[in-house]
Motif scaffolding. Structure first.
Motif, PDB file in Angstrom:
ATOM      1  N   UNK A  95      27.515 -41.873-106.272  1.00  0.00           N
ATOM      2  CA  UNK A  95      27.263 -40.545-106.830  1.00  0.00           C
ATOM      3  C   UNK A  95      25.867 -40.056-106.474  1.00  0.00           C
ATOM      4  N   UNK A  96      24.894 -40.957-106.543  1.00  0.00           N
ATOM      5  CA  UNK A  96      23.514 -40.579-106.204  1.00  0.00           C
ATOM      6  C   UNK A  96      23.437 -40.175-104.741  1.00  0.00           C
ATOM      7  N   UNK A  97      24.111 -40.941-103.863  1.00  0.00           N
ATOM      8  CA  UNK A  97      24.113 -40.590-102.448  1.00  0.00           C
ATOM      9  C   UNK A  97      24.787 -39.241-102.221  1.00  0.00           C
ATOM     10  N   UNK A 111      22.863 -35.834-100.818  1.00  0.00           N
ATOM     11  CA  UNK A 111      23.202 -35.292 -99.517  1.00  0.00           C
ATOM     12  C   UNK A 111      23.922 -33.963 -99.544  1.00  0.00           C
ATOM     13  N   UNK A 112      24.375 -33.527-100.700  1.00  0.00           N
ATOM     14  CA  UNK A 112      25.173 -32.308-100.754  1.00  0.00           C
ATOM     15  C   UNK A 112      24.376 -31.160-101.333  1.00  0.00           C
ATOM     16  N   UNK A 113      24.763 -29.985-100.942  1.00  0.00           N
ATOM     17  CA  UNK A 113      24.180 -28.768-101.477  1.00  0.00           C
ATOM     18  C   UNK A 113      25.330 -27.898-101.932  1.00  0.00           C
ATOM     19  N   UNK A 114      25.292 -27.473-103.168  1.00  0.00           N
ATOM     20  CA  UNK A 114      26.366 -26.624-103.668  1.00  0.00           C
ATOM     21  C   UNK A 114      26.209 -25.224-103.084  1.00  0.00           C
TER      22      UNK A 114
END
Length: 194
Positions: A109-111, A115-118
Motif C-alpha cells: 500500500x505504501x508503494x 507511486x500513484x497520483x490521483x
C-alpha cells in the motif's frame, strides 16, 4: 569576494581521506573481530536463557520408586503439558504469519500510494478560439481568428448535382441498363465533360 572566487572554490575537489589503506584494513579487521565477539556473546546469552527457561518450565523427572499407576499419571500430565505447549506454539506461529502478511500488505500500500497520483475529475469547458489563443500565446495575439472564414463554401447547385448523382446510382439495375450499349457510353462521356 568576487564571482571568480566563488566559482573557483566550488571547482576545487573535495579533500581525499587522510587514512592510509593499511590503516583502513586494520580498522576493518578490528570491527569484524568485535562483531564476531558480540555475536558469540549473544549466542551464549541465548543458550543460557533457553536453559534457564526450560529449568523453570520443566522440573527434573524423578521416576525412581514410582509404581505403574503413578507412572501412568505422570505420563498423562506430561502429555497434557505437551498439548498445551503445542497449542501455544501454534497460536504464536499463526500470529507471526498474520503479522508478516499484514506487513507485506502495508508495504504494498505504501508503494502504491508513493507511486500513484490521483487524477482529478475533469470538467468540459467551452472555450472560444480567441480565448484559446489568449491562453496559449498570452496577450501576443491581438487579432481575432475567424475560423468560419476558412471553411469551404457550398453552393446549392452543387448539392442538387450530388443528389441527382445519388439518385442515378440508387438503383443499380436501372443504372446498368441505362449505361449499357453505345448510348450509355455517350451519356457517360457527355456527363464527364459538363
Amino acid at each position: 569576494m568576487s564571482d571568480d572566487d566563488n566559482s573557483s572554490s566550488a571547482k576545487q575537489p573535495k579533500p581525499k581521506c587522510k587514512i592510509s589503506a593499511s590503516r583502513k584494513l586494520s580498522l576493518k579487521i578490528l570491527l569484524l573481530t568485535r562483531a564476531m565477539e558480540e555475536l558469540e556473546a549473544e549466542k551464549s546469552a541465548c543458550e543460557e536463557e533457553k536453559v534457564r527457561y526450560l529449568g523453570e518450565k520443566i522440573p527434573p523427572l524423578q521416576i525412581s520408586g514410582l509404581d505403574m499407576e503413578e507412572l501412568q499419571n505422570l505420563v498423562k500430565q506430561m502429555h497434557g503439558k505437551i498439548e498445551a505447549v503445542d497449542e501455544e506454539r501454534y497460536d504464536c506461529e499463526a500470529k507471526v504469519y498474520k503479522n508478516i502478511r499484514d506487513i507485506n500488505e502495508l508495504k504494498l500500500k505504501v508503494q502504491d500510494l508513493g507511486g500513484k497520483f490521483k487524477k482529478p475529475a475533469l470538467r468540459k469547458v467551452r472555450v472560444s478560439a480567441d480565448e484559446m489563443m489568449k491562453a496559449l500565446f498570452g496577450a501576443k495575439t491581438k487579432e481575432s481568428m475567424d475560423l468560419r472564414s476558412n471553411l469551404k463554401s457550398v453552393k446549392k447547385e452543387d448539392i442538387k448535382q450530388e443528389k441527382e448523382l445519388t439518385m442515378e446510382v440508387g438503383d443499380w439495375r436501372k443504372n446498368v441498363e441505362a449505361m449499357s450499349g453505345m448510348e450509355g457510353r455517350k451519356k457517360m462521356f457527355a456527363g464527364g465533360v459538363q
